[in-house]
Design a protein around this motif. Structure first.
Motif, mmCIF file in Angstrom:
data_model
loop_
_atom_site.group_PDB
_atom_site.id
_atom_site.type_symbol
_atom_site.label_atom_id
_atom_site.label_comp_id
_atom_site.label_asym_id
_atom_site.label_seq_id
_atom_site.Cartn_x
_atom_site.Cartn_y
_atom_site.Cartn_z
ATOM 1 N N LEU A 1 19.811 59.966 53.288
ATOM 2 C CA LEU A 1 20.823 60.591 54.412
ATOM 3 C C LEU A 1 22.305 59.951 53.930
ATOM 4 O O LEU A 1 22.454 58.697 53.510
ATOM 5 C CB LEU A 1 20.501 60.143 55.633
ATOM 6 C CG LEU A 1 19.249 60.784 56.302
ATOM 7 C CD1 LEU A 1 18.928 60.315 57.768
ATOM 8 C CD2 LEU A 1 19.487 62.166 56.317
ATOM 9 N N LEU B 1 17.580 63.715 66.116
ATOM 10 C CA LEU B 1 17.531 63.845 64.379
ATOM 11 C C LEU B 1 16.486 65.186 63.986
ATOM 12 O O LEU B 1 15.225 64.501 64.157
ATOM 13 C CB LEU B 1 17.549 62.523 63.915
ATOM 14 C CG LEU B 1 17.713 62.754 62.138
ATOM 15 C CD1 LEU B 1 18.844 63.436 61.998
ATOM 16 C CD2 LEU B 1 17.631 61.408 61.763
ATOM 17 N N PHE C 1 19.579 52.784 65.366
ATOM 18 C CA PHE C 1 19.929 53.919 66.344
ATOM 19 C C PHE C 1 19.393 53.771 67.787
ATOM 20 O O PHE C 1 17.909 54.372 67.920
ATOM 21 C CB PHE C 1 19.510 55.182 65.547
ATOM 22 C CG PHE C 1 20.670 55.777 64.548
ATOM 23 C CD1 PHE C 1 20.807 55.126 63.341
ATOM 24 C CD2 PHE C 1 21.107 56.894 64.543
ATOM 25 C CE1 PHE C 1 21.968 55.316 62.439
ATOM 26 C CE2 PHE C 1 21.944 57.564 63.587
ATOM 27 C CZ PHE C 1 22.420 56.393 62.670
ATOM 28 N N LEU D 1 12.851 62.071 66.673
ATOM 29 C CA LEU D 1 12.738 62.396 65.321
ATOM 30 C C LEU D 1 11.742 63.448 64.530
ATOM 31 O O LEU D 1 10.725 63.213 64.610
ATOM 32 C CB LEU D 1 12.592 61.028 64.660
ATOM 33 C CG LEU D 1 12.820 60.894 63.163
ATOM 34 C CD1 LEU D 1 14.022 61.418 62.494
ATOM 35 C CD2 LEU D 1 12.193 59.585 62.701
ATOM 36 N N ALA E 1 25.114 55.564 65.697
ATOM 37 C CA ALA E 1 23.910 54.870 65.799
ATOM 38 C C ALA E 1 24.051 54.530 67.095
ATOM 39 O O ALA E 1 22.742 54.280 67.689
ATOM 40 C CB ALA E 1 24.221 53.571 65.098
ATOM 41 N N LEU F 1 13.805 57.972 54.597
ATOM 42 C CA LEU F 1 14.788 57.503 55.581
ATOM 43 C C LEU F 1 15.181 56.210 55.221
ATOM 44 O O LEU F 1 14.576 55.360 54.910
ATOM 45 C CB LEU F 1 14.174 57.621 56.943
ATOM 46 C CG LEU F 1 13.527 58.906 57.225
ATOM 47 C CD1 LEU F 1 12.967 58.805 58.669
ATOM 48 C CD2 LEU F 1 14.674 59.936 57.636
ATOM 49 N N PHE G 1 26.470 58.857 58.572
ATOM 50 C CA PHE G 1 25.749 59.209 59.782
ATOM 51 C C PHE G 1 25.454 57.847 60.675
ATOM 52 O O PHE G 1 25.164 57.942 61.857
ATOM 53 C CB PHE G 1 24.091 59.560 59.462
ATOM 54 C CG PHE G 1 24.253 61.091 58.956
ATOM 55 C CD1 PHE G 1 25.536 61.699 58.860
ATOM 56 C CD2 PHE G 1 23.008 61.705 58.579
ATOM 57 C CE1 PHE G 1 25.360 63.028 58.523
ATOM 58 C CE2 PHE G 1 22.950 62.901 58.044
ATOM 59 C CZ PHE G 1 24.128 63.661 58.163
ATOM 60 N N GLN G 2 25.814 56.699 60.029
ATOM 61 C CA GLN G 2 25.651 55.545 60.841
ATOM 62 C C GLN G 2 26.628 55.414 62.083
ATOM 63 O O GLN G 2 26.599 54.504 62.785
ATOM 64 C CB GLN G 2 25.839 54.280 59.665
ATOM 65 C CG GLN G 2 24.739 54.080 58.849
ATOM 66 C CD GLN G 2 25.029 52.805 58.041
ATOM 67 O OE1 GLN G 2 24.551 51.750 58.556
ATOM 68 N NE2 GLN G 2 25.157 53.095 56.606
ATOM 69 N N LEU H 1 18.075 56.852 69.810
ATOM 70 C CA LEU H 1 17.283 57.909 69.293
ATOM 71 C C LEU H 1 16.096 58.246 70.236
ATOM 72 O O LEU H 1 15.155 57.273 70.245
ATOM 73 C CB LEU H 1 16.765 57.672 67.990
ATOM 74 C CG LEU H 1 16.433 58.890 67.024
ATOM 75 C CD1 LEU H 1 17.495 59.985 66.919
ATOM 76 C CD2 LEU H 1 15.928 58.187 65.559
ATOM 77 N N TRP I 1 18.738 51.711 57.800
ATOM 78 C CA TRP I 1 19.728 51.598 58.829
ATOM 79 C C TRP I 1 19.235 52.642 60.097
ATOM 80 O O TRP I 1 20.018 52.085 61.121
ATOM 81 C CB TRP I 1 21.167 51.569 58.259
ATOM 82 C CG TRP I 1 21.365 52.857 57.450
ATOM 83 C CD1 TRP I 1 21.682 52.747 56.087
ATOM 84 C CD2 TRP I 1 21.568 54.218 57.819
ATOM 85 N NE1 TRP I 1 21.858 54.165 55.588
ATOM 86 C CE2 TRP I 1 21.913 54.968 56.634
ATOM 87 C CE3 TRP I 1 21.560 54.682 59.051
ATOM 88 C CZ2 TRP I 1 21.901 56.375 56.642
ATOM 89 C CZ3 TRP I 1 21.727 56.326 58.941
ATOM 90 C CH2 TRP I 1 22.163 57.037 57.756
ATOM 91 N N LEU I 2 18.425 53.478 59.777
ATOM 92 C CA LEU I 2 18.005 54.421 61.055
ATOM 93 C C LEU I 2 17.392 53.487 62.215
ATOM 94 O O LEU I 2 17.628 53.894 63.275
ATOM 95 C CB LEU I 2 17.189 55.616 60.502
ATOM 96 C CG LEU I 2 16.906 56.506 61.356
ATOM 97 C CD1 LEU I 2 18.168 57.329 61.825
ATOM 98 C CD2 LEU I 2 16.015 57.739 60.655
#
Length: 352
Positions: free
Chosen positions: A298, A312, A330, A336, A306, A323, A302-303, A333, A326-327
């Motif tokens: 990704l 997503l 988030f 997913l 966060a 993935l 996108f960060q 979230l 760093w996801l």
């Protein structure tokens, strides 16, 4: 049962001023207010068979509820068909639906002056009829003309200063949108979804200062400077089936208020081909579907979402290998969704 999508219903509410942001709800975001209204009606059984598609709902309205609404609003709705009896048509009609074009249409229009909504769905409407509507009904708020075989949109639409909702989706013969629509300072929703032969967006589209929702398909390879990227009030953006697009807008102004970003079937689009690093995002819902140029990972930018991203959805991105670590940071979230989903709903049925 009569089927609807939450997206279209809520946009109608907004266009007709039903959702009041200031009077009751204080500092609540309009996106949150609309969700509150919808779920309240759902809880009261106004809606049935509700299906959650991550970014919108598909639902049915029972025939009894529909009939009740029509009874309460008696005289405000009229459906135009060839066999319609126009002798007793009320002067108070505010919402017109065209199911057929015919000789009696012009006669019908001449009896009305309070119309606020025009809807034609999969109905071939003569351009002269639309010109008559645009010149006669100066207080139009909603114009919904999907799948109407439109080839030309009259520039007279630029005179509708109260227009808030314009839907021209799936008119595959249309090649140009008149720059006159950029005079529509009250326009909140513009849907050009599935207009596969549309050459490009109007040059002054950044002047649509009230635009909150934009859904589009065009043949352009890039977005021009001072164009779509300058839409500072945009909350929802759908980019669908751009066969030539290689990059998102280089300006970041359009990201300031954006809450939902849906990108699908853009074979040449490289999401990493922009310098968005360090841009603070307010995105809550992000859908990426069938982007073969999204390779390995990704995009780093996108960060910026966060702290806000809640949904997503990644589907049919065959070159995405994993993935990013760093996801995990988030914090908001909630959902997913990843993988190839053959039953994924067609967005033209619900989103537009």
């Amino acid at each position: 049962m009569i089927g609807f999508s939450s997206f279209q219903l809520i946009r109608y509410w907004l266009a007709h001023g039903i959702l009041d942001q200031s009077r009751v709800h204080g500092n609540m975001e309009l996106e949150d207010i609309r969700e509150l209204y919808f779920k309240d009606l759902w809880a009261r059984s106004f809606f049935q068979n509700v299906i959650d598609y991550d970014t919108f709902y598909i639902f049915d309205m029972h025939d009894l509820i529909h009939d009740l609404v029509q009874s309460v609003a008696q005289g405000e709705f009229f459906t135009v068909v060839k066999s319609a009896n126009t002798k007793d048509i009320s002067e108070n009609v505010r919402h017109l639906t065209f199911l057929e074009d015919g000789q009696n249409v012009s006669t019908t229009l001449q009896k009305l002056n309070k119309v606020r909504t025009i809807v034609a769905w999969q109905t071939e409407i003569d351009e002269s009829i639309m010109c008559t509507c645009f010149s006669r009904f100066k207080y139009l708020r909603v114009v919904c003309l999907p799948r109407c075989s439109l080839q030309v949109l009259s520039s007279s639409i630029g005179s509708l200063k109260h227009l808030r909702y314009l839907n021209l989706s799936m008119n595959k013969a249309i090649t140009k949108i008149p720059n006159a629509i950029c005079r529509l300072q009250s326009l909140q929703t513009l849907t050009l979804f599935g207009c596969e032969n549309l050459e490009e967006l109007p040059r002054d589209i950044s002047k649509l200062i009230s635009l909150k929702s934009l859904s589009l398909t065009t043949k352009q390879t890039s977005f021009t400077e001072n164009g779509m990227g300058g839409l500072k009030s945009l909350q929802l953006l759908i980019i669908f089936k751009f066969s030539n697009l290689t990059s998102l807008p280089h300006e970041t102004s359009y990201l300031a208020s954006l809450r939902t970003l849906w990108i699908e079937q853009c074979k040449q689009l490289d999401l990493g081909n922009v310098n968005y690093q360090g841009t603070l995002l307010r995105l809550q819902k992000l859908c990426i579907i069938n982007l073969p140029r999204m390779v390995v990972a990704l995009p780093e930018w996108f960060q910026g979402a966060a702290n806000t991203l809640q949904v997503l959805l990644i589907d049919t991105c065959e070159n995405l290998e994993a993935l990013p670590e760093w996801l995990a940071s988030f914090t908001s979230l909630k959902k997913l969704v990843i993988g190839v989903r053959t039953t994924f709903p067609n967005p033209r049925e619900g989103i537009v």
